[in-house]
Design a protein around this motif. Structure first.
Motif, mmCIF file in Angstrom:
data_model
loop_
_atom_site.group_PDB
_atom_site.id
_atom_site.type_symbol
_atom_site.label_atom_id
_atom_site.label_comp_id
_atom_site.label_asym_id
_atom_site.label_seq_id
_atom_site.Cartn_x
_atom_site.Cartn_y
_atom_site.Cartn_z
ATOM 1 N N SER A 88 0.808 -1.223 0.000
ATOM 2 C CA SER A 88 0.000 0.000 0.000
ATOM 3 C C SER A 88 0.839 1.269 0.000
ATOM 4 O O SER A 88 0.327 2.344 -0.333
ATOM 5 C CB SER A 88 -0.938 0.002 1.213
ATOM 6 N N ALA A 89 2.107 1.173 0.362
ATOM 7 C CA ALA A 89 2.966 2.365 0.363
ATOM 8 C C ALA A 89 3.452 2.726 -1.037
ATOM 9 O O ALA A 89 4.080 3.774 -1.216
ATOM 10 C CB ALA A 89 4.155 2.145 1.291
ATOM 11 N N ARG A 90 3.197 1.869 -2.006
ATOM 12 C CA ARG A 90 3.614 2.169 -3.383
ATOM 13 C C ARG A 90 2.739 3.298 -3.931
ATOM 14 O O ARG A 90 1.528 3.136 -4.098
ATOM 15 C CB ARG A 90 3.475 0.931 -4.271
ATOM 16 N N THR A 91 3.341 4.412 -4.224
ATOM 17 C CA THR A 91 2.583 5.596 -4.638
ATOM 18 C C THR A 91 2.574 5.810 -6.140
ATOM 19 O O THR A 91 1.799 6.629 -6.635
ATOM 20 C CB THR A 91 3.160 6.846 -3.964
ATOM 21 N N ARG A 92 3.406 5.081 -6.865
ATOM 22 C CA ARG A 92 3.476 5.279 -8.311
ATOM 23 C C ARG A 92 2.791 4.116 -9.029
ATOM 24 O O ARG A 92 2.911 2.962 -8.605
ATOM 25 C CB ARG A 92 4.923 5.384 -8.778
ATOM 26 N N PRO A 93 2.102 4.416 -10.113
ATOM 27 C CA PRO A 93 1.494 3.328 -10.882
ATOM 28 C C PRO A 93 2.543 2.562 -11.679
ATOM 29 O O PRO A 93 3.697 2.986 -11.794
ATOM 30 C CB PRO A 93 0.526 4.060 -11.809
ATOM 31 N N GLU A 94 2.104 1.456 -12.237
ATOM 32 C CA GLU A 94 2.949 0.683 -13.139
ATOM 33 C C GLU A 94 3.195 1.481 -14.422
ATOM 34 O O GLU A 94 2.382 2.348 -14.799
ATOM 35 C CB GLU A 94 2.268 -0.643 -13.500
ATOM 36 N N PRO A 95 4.276 1.183 -15.143
ATOM 37 C CA PRO A 95 4.451 1.807 -16.459
ATOM 38 C C PRO A 95 3.375 1.317 -17.426
ATOM 39 O O PRO A 95 2.698 0.309 -17.155
ATOM 40 C CB PRO A 95 5.845 1.350 -16.880
ATOM 41 N N PRO A 96 3.172 1.991 -18.552
ATOM 42 C CA PRO A 96 2.166 1.536 -19.522
ATOM 43 C C PRO A 96 2.386 0.078 -19.911
ATOM 44 O O PRO A 96 3.493 -0.326 -20.274
ATOM 45 C CB PRO A 96 2.385 2.470 -20.717
ATOM 46 N N GLY A 97 1.323 -0.722 -19.815
ATOM 47 C CA GLY A 97 1.423 -2.140 -20.144
ATOM 48 C C GLY A 97 1.888 -3.007 -19.004
ATOM 49 O O GLY A 97 1.920 -4.232 -19.135
ATOM 50 N N ARG A 291 1.502 -4.098 -33.145
ATOM 51 C CA ARG A 291 0.219 -3.891 -32.469
ATOM 52 C C ARG A 291 0.407 -3.756 -30.961
ATOM 53 O O ARG A 291 -0.315 -3.006 -30.307
ATOM 54 C CB ARG A 291 -0.724 -5.038 -32.802
ATOM 55 N N HIS A 292 1.366 -4.476 -30.429
ATOM 56 C CA HIS A 292 1.667 -4.350 -29.009
ATOM 57 C C HIS A 292 2.123 -2.930 -28.693
ATOM 58 O O HIS A 292 1.679 -2.316 -27.708
ATOM 59 C CB HIS A 292 2.739 -5.369 -28.624
ATOM 60 N N ALA A 293 2.995 -2.403 -29.534
ATOM 61 C CA ALA A 293 3.479 -1.035 -29.328
ATOM 62 C C ALA A 293 2.335 -0.024 -29.447
ATOM 63 O O ALA A 293 2.248 0.922 -28.648
ATOM 64 C CB ALA A 293 4.585 -0.713 -30.336
ATOM 65 N N ARG A 294 1.453 -0.222 -30.418
ATOM 66 C CA ARG A 294 0.308 0.672 -30.555
ATOM 67 C C ARG A 294 -0.600 0.592 -29.340
ATOM 68 O O ARG A 294 -1.141 1.612 -28.878
ATOM 69 C CB ARG A 294 -0.493 0.305 -31.813
ATOM 70 N N THR A 295 -0.783 -0.617 -28.825
ATOM 71 C CA THR A 295 -1.620 -0.791 -27.637
ATOM 72 C C THR A 295 -1.044 -0.018 -26.457
ATOM 73 O O THR A 295 -1.777 0.659 -25.723
ATOM 74 C CB THR A 295 -1.737 -2.288 -27.295
ATOM 75 N N LEU A 296 0.266 -0.094 -26.276
ATOM 76 C CA LEU A 296 0.902 0.653 -25.189
ATOM 77 C C LEU A 296 0.750 2.156 -25.392
ATOM 78 O O LEU A 296 0.548 2.903 -24.423
ATOM 79 C CB LEU A 296 2.374 0.282 -25.081
ATOM 80 N N LEU A 299 -2.819 2.990 -24.305
ATOM 81 C CA LEU A 299 -2.934 2.934 -22.855
ATOM 82 C C LEU A 299 -2.267 4.149 -22.207
ATOM 83 O O LEU A 299 -2.782 4.703 -21.224
ATOM 84 C CB LEU A 299 -2.306 1.636 -22.329
ATOM 85 N N THR A 300 -1.148 4.568 -22.775
ATOM 86 C CA THR A 300 -0.469 5.752 -22.257
ATOM 87 C C THR A 300 -1.326 6.989 -22.437
ATOM 88 O O THR A 300 -1.481 7.806 -21.516
ATOM 89 C CB THR A 300 0.880 5.941 -22.959
ATOM 90 N N ALA A 301 -1.902 7.141 -23.627
ATOM 91 C CA ALA A 301 -2.741 8.306 -23.905
ATOM 92 C C ALA A 301 -3.968 8.335 -23.003
ATOM 93 O O ALA A 301 -4.438 9.414 -22.614
ATOM 94 C CB ALA A 301 -3.157 8.306 -25.373
ATOM 95 N N LEU A 302 -4.479 7.166 -22.668
ATOM 96 C CA LEU A 302 -5.652 7.087 -21.799
ATOM 97 C C LEU A 302 -5.298 7.254 -20.327
ATOM 98 O O LEU A 302 -6.196 7.434 -19.492
ATOM 99 C CB LEU A 302 -6.350 5.738 -21.988
ATOM 100 N N GLY A 303 -4.024 7.160 -20.005
ATOM 101 C CA GLY A 303 -3.646 7.131 -18.599
ATOM 102 C C GLY A 303 -4.101 5.855 -17.924
ATOM 103 O O GLY A 303 -4.330 5.822 -16.719
ATOM 104 N N ALA A 304 -4.223 4.779 -18.717
ATOM 105 C CA ALA A 304 -4.737 3.500 -18.216
ATOM 106 C C ALA A 304 -3.581 2.690 -17.643
ATOM 107 O O ALA A 304 -3.044 1.778 -18.291
ATOM 108 C CB ALA A 304 -5.445 2.737 -19.325
#
Length: 456
Positions: A88-97, A291-296, A299-304
């Motif tokens: 729970s102390a992890r404050t940063r999200p995962e990188p895209p993907g 396609r994997h690169a496009r997906t990332l 996801l980056t653009a969405l902030g997902a």
């Protein structure tokens, strides 16, 4: 082509007996996803007065009122809760993907299921919806999907402005298109100038709770690949199969490894829905790498991005320690008993339903009870949803949510609410050798059966 609500000859809207037969897989051809059903649902909602808070069942059309996945009806696995709390102390999200630990855990999960690959071919997102949106966005062309299909699929194509088409399923199961109807759909769409490029399917299906036989999966996948379609196989429910030793489950990626991307929402069997995370496995080809690169990128653009603590818990669950495997096994065994009892109650009323083979739900057709339901003011699946939700005290989304014809009296019935009203009761259900004999389960099933008995 005129978008997802087109009305050309190859874009037939849902309606009439042909659509009803098509949904059961006994009539070839295909119908345009959305169309009249969605328009009627939206119009009906717009003309119903009152705020949603006061009348929670009034809004049927907007996407935000779509049904969630069936509730497992079980408390969080204590070990997973401890893992999440420790992170729970992890404050940063995962990188895209997703980060390397999460992606490696997903790689190992699929490797144990015969789908080998590298961690670099994995992408993770905070739930199946943003992941599917990114995948569809990474592919060009029109989208095809079976009728019925998961409620979340159609909104993704609509949001991207992609033409989307429903294809009837075979009589034996849901989740995959009838291969002949698929070929006819592709022919018609191309004849009108469309570009069918992507097929969504689910071998273990929501909403029908069926497992597609391997021979039908092979026929559907071969037909799709021969027509140049890429396949996205949603395998969210594969670990919820009720009788895994008696069920042959074949992933499309096993037979068409270069043409199938596999996705799984971990809320199917591994983590609670409140911890949103889903993963995708891409083929090991140069085209898939693009396609994997496009997906990332999407996801980056969405902030997902997957939350750091959730990613830690998801990686632990994907590693399948003994406690996780035991929970999966016990939950499937429990649903085997409870879903079968609910199925018997539905059939006892005169309604129709395929035997549930997976998940925590079943899909019922109350068409044989149409006269009795009409006397109660229920004439379509929207009204059926309202009626059963009120009578059962639990969500009962109508078939229109899943692409079925509005006039067809179909409904998805969740079995999670039958396991208990408190974490203690749910835990007792999970541990019981004979769960149907527990007082709280017996009472819940009696109440469920009584609602359907009234419709005889």
């Amino acid at each position: 082509m005129q978008g997802t609500e087109g009305t050309g000859p190859a874009e037939e809207r849902a309606g009439g007996q042909d659509a009803a037969r098509g949904a059961e897989g006994v009539a070839p051809g295909r119908e345009r996803a959305g169309g009249q059903d969605a328009a009627r649902a939206t119009d009906d909602q717009a003309h119903r007065p009152g705020p949603p808070a006061a009348h929670p069942h009034e809004d049927h059309g907007p996407v935000r009122y779509g049904p969630p996945a069936p509730d497992p009806g079980l408390p969080v696995l204590p070990e997973l809760a401890a893992v999440l709390a420790a992170a729970s102390a992890r404050t940063r999200p995962e990188p895209p993907g997703g980060g390397p630990v999460l992606r490696e855990a997903a790689r190992g999960y699929w490797d144990r299921r015969g789908l080998h690959g590298a961690a670099g071919g994995i992408a993770a997102a905070p739930g199946a919806q943003p992941l599917l949106l990114a995948l569809i966005g990474a592919h060009g062309g029109d989208v095809l999907m079976p009728r019925p299909c998961p409620a979340a699929w159609m909104p993704q194509a609509r949001l991207l402005g992609r033409p989307a088409y429903h294809v009837p399923t075979p009589a034996e199961c849901g989740g995959i298109p009838d291969p002949y109807a698929l070929l006819e759909t592709v022919r018609r769409v191309r004849a009108e100038g469309g570009r069918p490029k992507l097929l969504l399917l689910s071998v273990v299906d929501d909403p029908t709770a069926t497992v597609a036989p391997p021979e039908l999966v092979r026929e559907a996948c071969e037909a799709a690949v021969d027509e140049g379609l890429h396949i996205i196989s949603d395998e969210t429910w594969r670990d919820t199969v009720h009788r895994p030793r008696d069920t042959v489950l074949l992933s499309p990626a096993e037979m068409c490894p270069d043409d199938v991307t596999v996705i799984a929402d971990l809320s199917g069997a591994l983590v609670p829905a409140a911890w949103p995370v889903a993963v995708a496995r891409f083929p090991d080809t140069p085209r898939a790498a693009v396609r994997h690169a496009r997906t990332l990128d999407i996801l980056t653009a969405l902030g997902a991005l997957v939350a750091g603590p959730v990613a830690h818990a998801a990686a632990h669950a994907l590693g399948e320690p003994d406690s996780v495997r035991d929970r999966i096994r016990r939950a499937a065994a429990l649903q085997t008993e409870v879903a079968a009892a609910a199925h018997r109650a539905v059939l006892g009323s005169g309604a129709l339903a395929r035997p549930p083979q997976a998940g925590r739900h079943l899909y019922a057709d109350l068409g044989p009870l149409r006269s009795r339901l009409a006397d109660l003011g229920v004439t379509d699946s929207m009204e059926l949803e309202e009626y059963l939700t009120d009578r059962l005290g639990a969500p009962a989304p109508g078939g229109h949510r899943f692409g079925d014809e509005l006039g067809a009296l179909r409904v998805r019935l969740g079995t999670g609410p039958l396991l208990g009203a408190t974490p203690q009761q749910q835990t007792e259900s999970l541990a019981a050798a004979k769960p149907l004999e527990l007082p709280h389960v017996a009472r819940a099933l009696d109440g469920f059966a009584a609602v359907f008995a009234e419709l005889r």
